[in-house]
Scaffold this motif. Structure first.
Motif, PDB file in Angstrom:
ATOM      1  N   PRO A 188     -28.688  -0.118   3.485  1.00 41.82           N
ATOM      2  CA  PRO A 188     -29.552  -1.309   3.389  1.00 41.82           C
ATOM      3  C   PRO A 188     -29.625  -2.140   4.661  1.00 41.82           C
ATOM      4  N   THR A 189     -28.621  -2.028   5.533  1.00 47.96           N
ATOM      5  CA  THR A 189     -28.658  -2.795   6.783  1.00 47.96           C
ATOM      6  C   THR A 189     -29.450  -2.086   7.874  1.00 47.96           C
ATOM      7  N   GLY A 190     -29.908  -0.856   7.589  1.00 46.07           N
ATOM      8  CA  GLY A 190     -30.672  -0.112   8.581  1.00 46.07           C
ATOM      9  C   GLY A 190     -29.847   0.833   9.424  1.00 46.07           C
ATOM     10  N   LEU A 191     -28.534   0.924   9.158  1.00 52.06           N
ATOM     11  CA  LEU A 191     -27.672   1.814   9.928  1.00 52.06           C
ATOM     12  C   LEU A 191     -27.885   3.256   9.473  1.00 52.06           C
ATOM     13  N   THR A 192     -28.125   4.139  10.432  1.00 52.50           N
ATOM     14  CA  THR A 192     -28.351   5.553  10.134  1.00 52.50           C
ATOM     15  C   THR A 192     -27.076   6.349  10.375  1.00 52.50           C
TER      16      THR A 192
END
Length: 225
Positions: free
Chosen positions: A146-150
């Motif tokens: 959800p924080t955008g970390l891949t």
């Protein structure tokens, strides 16, 4: 003086149907075809969405995305590196020594939004653990939290081209041995696969009765062949 009678028997295949019998057969085939098409329309899957099984879900509950990659290097290292699974653009320095009980594999990401970057995969040593060699082509899962970390993880070895080569070799052998009959058989297999994937399995997933679905699917395959 006895009279001899000559009997001739034709061995050139079944006798042709008479005009009336041929019309009856054609009429039955047309009627059955209409029933099959009606049944297919009635049982056609609704394309409704279904829940994705947990092993194939990403962090957001959607389908897992896989990307292509290949192994750049593999070496022993200590476990628990913070960069494992993340997108990295620099060469990592694996820590060795007596505590190096894990294996770190540097993977080049060959597809997806991070194509051209690298990621680091960590494996234990023991049965069931993949043993990646430099140059191996693999599939890696891509997860976005959800924080955008891949993050990436190992999924499987790349099997598309080996399986394609095996299928092509099989088709060539069948056609070379059986000729047009072999080609028609391959077309029949392809039609059966399409009916299975496009109609039969989705219809069963929707909860349609198994026997009508199986009858319609088998009839469609027979008509197509």
């Amino acid at each position: 003086m006895p009279v001899s009678h000559a009997h001739s028997h034709s061995l050139h295949g079944p006798s042709p149907l008479g005009p009336l019998a041929a019309k009856i057969v054609v009429g039955l085939l047309i009627a059955i075809g209409v029933v099959v098409l009606t049944g297919a329309a009635w049982l056609w899957p609704s394309q409704q969405k279904v829940n994705i099984p947990l092993p194939y879900q990403n962090a957001a509950g959607g389908a897992v995305s896989t990307e292509a990659g290949h192994v750049l290097s593999s070496s022993a290292a200590t476990c628990g590196d913070q960069t494992v699974g993340t997108v990295i653009t620099t060469q990592p320095n694996p820590a060795g020594g007596p505590d190096a009980v894990c294996v770190h594999s540097l993977i080049a990401i060959d597809s997806g939004p991070n194509r051209g970057a690298n990621t680091l995969l960590e494996f234990g040593v023991g049965p069931g653990q993949p043993k990646l060699m430099v140059g191996d082509h693999i599939r890696i899962t891509r997860q976005v939290d959800p924080t955008g970390l891949t993050t990436y993880s190992f999924y499987d070895y790349e099997r598309k081209w080996p399986l394609t080569a095996i299928a092509a070799a099989f088709a060539l052998v069948v056609v070379a041995v059986a000729g047009w009959r072999g080609l028609r058989a391959l077309v029949g297999i392809l039609v059966a696969f399409i009916v299975l994937v496009v109609f039969m399995l989705p219809a069963l997933r929707d909860g349609s009765a198994a026997i009508p679905v199986a009858l319609v699917a088998s009839a469609v395959i027979l008509y197509a062949e």
